[in-house]
Every structure is written in C-alpha cells, then in structure tokens.
Enzyme design. Structure first.
Site, PDB file in Angstrom:
ATOM      1  N   TYR A 154       0.836  -1.214   0.000  1.00 19.59           N
ATOM      2  CA  TYR A 154       0.000   0.000   0.000  1.00 19.59           C
ATOM      3  C   TYR A 154       0.871   1.266   0.000  1.00 19.59           C
ATOM      4  O   TYR A 154       0.476   2.305  -0.500  1.00 19.59           O
ATOM      5  CB  TYR A 154      -0.938  -0.035   1.199  1.00 19.59           C
ATOM      6  CG  TYR A 154      -2.241   0.719   0.999  1.00 19.59           C
ATOM      7  CD1 TYR A 154      -2.998   0.564  -0.155  1.00 19.59           C
ATOM      8  CD2 TYR A 154      -2.709   1.591   1.974  1.00 19.59           C
ATOM      9  CE1 TYR A 154      -4.201   1.256  -0.325  1.00 19.59           C
ATOM     10  CE2 TYR A 154      -3.909   2.280   1.815  1.00 19.59           C
ATOM     11  CZ  TYR A 154      -4.647   2.105   0.665  1.00 19.59           C
ATOM     12  OH  TYR A 154      -5.820   2.795   0.508  1.00 19.59           O
ATOM     13  N   LYS A 161      -3.459   8.022   3.187  1.00 20.37           N
ATOM     14  CA  LYS A 161      -4.653   7.711   3.996  1.00 20.37           C
ATOM     15  C   LYS A 161      -4.464   8.150   5.450  1.00 20.37           C
ATOM     16  O   LYS A 161      -5.414   8.586   6.094  1.00 20.37           O
ATOM     17  CB  LYS A 161      -4.972   6.212   3.933  1.00 20.37           C
ATOM     18  CG  LYS A 161      -5.558   5.746   2.596  1.00 20.37           C
ATOM     19  CD  LYS A 161      -6.878   6.432   2.275  1.00 20.37           C
ATOM     20  CE  LYS A 161      -7.601   5.789   1.106  1.00 20.37           C
ATOM     21  NZ  LYS A 161      -8.668   6.644   0.564  1.00 20.37           N
TER      22      LYS A 161
HETATM   23  N1  LIG Z   1     -11.505  -0.748  -2.819  1.00 19.15           N
HETATM   24  C1  LIG Z   1     -10.972  -0.886  -1.617  1.00 19.15           C
HETATM   25  O1  LIG Z   1     -10.446  -1.949  -1.255  1.00 19.15           O
HETATM   26  C2  LIG Z   1     -11.011   0.272  -0.653  1.00 19.15           C
HETATM   27  C3  LIG Z   1     -10.845   0.023   0.711  1.00 19.15           C
HETATM   28  C4  LIG Z   1     -10.857   1.096   1.600  1.00 19.15           C
HETATM   29  C5  LIG Z   1     -11.017   2.379   1.111  1.00 19.15           C
HETATM   30  N2  LIG Z   1     -11.169   2.581  -0.236  1.00 19.15           N
HETATM   31  C6  LIG Z   1     -11.330   3.969  -0.698  1.00 19.15           C
HETATM   32  O2  LIG Z   1     -12.617   4.137  -1.240  1.00 19.15           O
HETATM   33  C7  LIG Z   1     -12.594   5.274  -2.110  1.00 19.15           C
HETATM   34  C8  LIG Z   1     -13.282   4.909  -3.420  1.00 19.15           C
HETATM   35  O3  LIG Z   1     -12.509   3.975  -4.127  1.00 19.15           O
HETATM   36  P1  LIG Z   1     -13.136   2.675  -4.809  1.00 19.15           P
HETATM   37  O4  LIG Z   1     -12.466   1.518  -4.167  1.00 19.15           O
HETATM   38  O5  LIG Z   1     -14.609   2.763  -4.862  1.00 19.15           O
HETATM   39  O6  LIG Z   1     -12.495   2.734  -6.277  1.00 19.15           O
HETATM   40  P2  LIG Z   1     -12.988   3.462  -7.640  1.00 19.15           P
HETATM   41  O7  LIG Z   1     -11.850   3.289  -8.583  1.00 19.15           O
HETATM   42  O8  LIG Z   1     -14.301   2.943  -8.050  1.00 19.15           O
HETATM   43  O9  LIG Z   1     -13.132   4.974  -7.189  1.00 19.15           O
HETATM   44  C9  LIG Z   1     -12.051   5.877  -7.095  1.00 19.15           C
HETATM   45  C10 LIG Z   1     -12.560   7.191  -7.669  1.00 19.15           C
HETATM   46  O10 LIG Z   1     -11.592   8.231  -7.535  1.00 19.15           O
HETATM   47  C11 LIG Z   1     -11.814   9.086  -8.631  1.00 19.15           C
HETATM   48  N3  LIG Z   1     -10.704  10.023  -8.832  1.00 19.15           N
HETATM   49  C12 LIG Z   1      -9.387   9.728  -9.051  1.00 19.15           C
HETATM   50  N4  LIG Z   1      -8.698  10.885  -9.261  1.00 19.15           N
HETATM   51  C13 LIG Z   1      -9.588  11.905  -9.160  1.00 19.15           C
HETATM   52  C14 LIG Z   1      -9.501  13.331  -9.274  1.00 19.15           C
HETATM   53  N5  LIG Z   1      -8.332  13.940  -9.545  1.00 19.15           N
HETATM   54  N6  LIG Z   1     -10.626  14.076  -9.098  1.00 19.15           N
HETATM   55  C15 LIG Z   1     -11.807  13.497  -8.829  1.00 19.15           C
HETATM   56  N7  LIG Z   1     -11.964  12.143  -8.718  1.00 19.15           N
HETATM   57  C16 LIG Z   1     -10.860  11.372  -8.879  1.00 19.15           C
HETATM   58  C17 LIG Z   1     -11.985   8.135  -9.812  1.00 19.15           C
HETATM   59  O11 LIG Z   1     -12.600   8.757 -10.922  1.00 19.15           O
HETATM   60  C18 LIG Z   1     -12.888   7.075  -9.175  1.00 19.15           C
HETATM   61  O12 LIG Z   1     -14.236   7.379  -9.394  1.00 19.15           O
HETATM   62  C19 LIG Z   1     -11.118   5.674  -2.259  1.00 19.15           C
HETATM   63  O13 LIG Z   1     -10.833   6.708  -1.338  1.00 19.15           O
HETATM   64  C20 LIG Z   1     -10.414   4.397  -1.821  1.00 19.15           C
HETATM   65  O14 LIG Z   1      -9.098   4.642  -1.374  1.00 19.15           O
HETATM   66  C21 LIG Z   1     -11.174   1.564  -1.118  1.00 19.15           C
END
Ligand SMILES: NC(=O)c1ccc[n+]([C@@H]2O[C@H](COP(=O)([O-])OP(=O)(O)OC[C@H]3O[C@@H](n4cnc5c(N)ncnc54)[C@H](O)[C@@H]3O)[C@@H](O)[C@H]2O)c1
Length: 255
Positions: A154, A161
């Site tokens: 990570y 984060k």
């Molecule tokens: N998937 C996992 O395992 C997980 C676990 C814990 C937390 N998260 C967090 O959840 C959140 C959503 O991620 P996800 O897993 O749904 O993936 P995802 O890829 O579906 O979503 C990530 C989003 O970030 C957007 N993004 C990236 N750069 C950007 C910018 N400059 N301006 C505006 N938007 C931007 C992308 O367009 C995308 O819609 C993130 O913060 C991620 O770190 C994910």
C-alpha cells in the site's frame, strides 16, 4: 418521502464503475429517500452511463479535485440541481504506480505529491468548496483504508490515507462550530478499479478471507455504503472526527 435519508440533498463523488463504493452509496441513498447529485472525473460519458443504472436519474457534474477552477465553480453547478447540501461524500483516491506495490523507498516526490493532493488534500478542498451550500446538521464522509498500520504494497497510499484520517479530524475541529460533521468509513478490501491498480492487492484479499472474524465479501460494497449512509443521516448527530471500521472486524485483531 420515507427512509433514513428522506429529504437529504447529497453530493456524491467517486463513481467510475458500478463496483465503485460511491455507486453503492448513491444507490442506497436514493433508495432511502435522498436526492443525489454526482460528480465525475475524466471519462464523464462513462460516469453518466453508469449513473443511468441508479434507481433514479442523477445529474453528473465534472470535477477533478486538483482543478482549482472546477472546485471554485462546484457550488454554482450544484445549485442548478438542488438549493443546498445536507451531505457530501468523498470517495476518491489515486496514487501513481511508483507509489504502490513495494516502491516506497524509490517513489519520487512528484508522484507522492500527486497521491497526497488527490487522496488527502482533496478531502479539505471538496469540503470547503461545498461549504457555501451547507449548514448545521451537514455531514461530510470519506473512505479510508486503516492507516494506523503499514501494509505490504500500500506504501505511499497508506501515508496519504494517514493524512486523510488526520485531515478528517481537523475538518471536524474547524467545522464543528457550524454544526457540520466529518467522519470516515474504514473499509476492508473491495474489488474496485482503484483496488485493481494496486499490484499485490490479492495479499489483502487472502488476509481478510483467512482472518476477518465476521468473514469478508470482496465484491459486496453494501456494508461500507450502509455505514456511509448512516453517517450522512441524523442518527450520528453528535459524532465527528470518527472512523467507523467496516472490515469484518479485521482491525480489532492482534498479529
Ligand atoms: N476498494 C478498496 O479496497 C477500498 C478500501 C478502503 C477504502 N477505499 C477507498 O474508497 C474510495 C473509493 O474507491 P473505490 O475503491 O470505490 O475505487 P474506484 O476506482 O471505483 O473509485 C475511485 C474514484 O476516484 C476518482 N478520482 C481519481 N482521481 C480523481 C480526481 N483527480 N478528481 C476526482 N476524482 C478522482 C476516480 O474517478 C474514481 O471514481 C477511495 O478513497 C479508496 O481509497 C477503497
């Protein structure tokens, strides 16, 4: 109108596929009575196509959280659809490849800076850009991945984060007087586009499958989305600066 979020006007960022955590949040929010406005980054027509799969039509506004002009214009754009906001969801994360997958010692500052700008600083930028639309009772919710620990692969995203978790506490501090809350949901690993961009992500998948006390479904975004909706609702009126873990209980374990 009935439901947990009846009458709430929400701005939800972060939909890129129907596996996005934000998609599940938007779906649940609509099912529970909210009016939803979306923002999309980059491939707007794709986001609009995915948005059509929601129970109700939802407008999509273009927003790159690193674009100061777009941030400055977001309140006016949102006003074209709703007269204010009761909640804002930050579901955004990005780190260049050099920052992930074991490259911690070699990632250049420019790449780390991008990760921090998009994944950490943007939480504050989005919140302040939306402030003119928000009043007492407002709720801002973001998504983290437990940053109290160093995880394999990570790397700088973990540092970003950790910054996000701190930024949420500072937002709670600075917006509390206005009656606005800031909280995060710490989700376990979910197979989204962001997750697929992390080389070695399957290590998390195996760890959670083997160890999460409640078990863990890697393709079920709904538990995390439910927690986001709960934090957006009036059922956490005195909670701010908090991190709610939705990880099958993994965080509670020792080594
Ligand atoms: N998937 C996992 O395992 C997980 C676990 C814990 C937390 N998260 C967090 O959840 C959140 C959503 O991620 P996800 O897993 O749904 O993936 P995802 O890829 O579906 O979503 C990530 C989003 O970030 C957007 N993004 C990236 N750069 C950007 C910018 N400059 N301006 C505006 N938007 C931007 C992308 O367009 C995308 O819609 C993130 O913060 C991620 O770190 C994910």
């Amino acid at each position: 109108m009935s439901g947990l979020l009846a009458g709430k006007r929400l701005l939800i960022t972060g939909i890129i596929t129907d596996a996005s955590i934000a998609f599940s949040v938007a779906k649940l929010a609509q099912e529970n009575g909210a009016t939803v406005v979306l923002t999309g980054y980059g491939r707007l027509s794709l986001v609009e196509r995915i948005a059509k799969r929601l129970p109700e039509p939802a407008p999509v506004i273009e927003l790159d959280v690193t674009n100061a002009e777009q941030l400055a214009g977001i309140a006016d754009k949102v006003r074209e659809h709703v007269d204010g906001l009761d909640g804002v969801v930050h579901s955004i994360g990005f780190a260049p490849q050099s920052c992930l997958g074991g490259g911690f010692l070699d990632a250049p500052w420019e790449d780390v800076a991008t990760a921090v700008q998009v994944s950490t600083y943007s939480y504050k930028s989005l919140a302040t850009a939306c402030l003119p639309l928000m009043g007492a009772g407002g709720s801002i919710v973001g998504l983290t991945f437990d940053a109290t620990k160093a995880w394999p692969v990570y790397d700088w995203m973990g540092v970003a984060k950790a910054g996000l978790e701190s930024a949420s506490r500072y937002l709670a501090l600075h917006l509390g007087k206005q009656g606005i809350r800031s909280n995060l949901v710490s989700a376990g690993p979910l197979r989204t586009m962001a997750a697929k961009s992390i080389p070695g992500f399957e290590q998390f998948e195996t760890a959670w499958a083997e160890r999460a006390p409640l078990g863990w479904d890697l393709v079920d975004q709904e538990p995390a989305a439910r927690a986001v909706c709960a934090l957006l609702s009036d059922w956490f009126p005195a909670t701010t600066g908090e991190i709610v873990h939705v990880d099958g209980g993994y965080h509670a374990l020792g080594a």
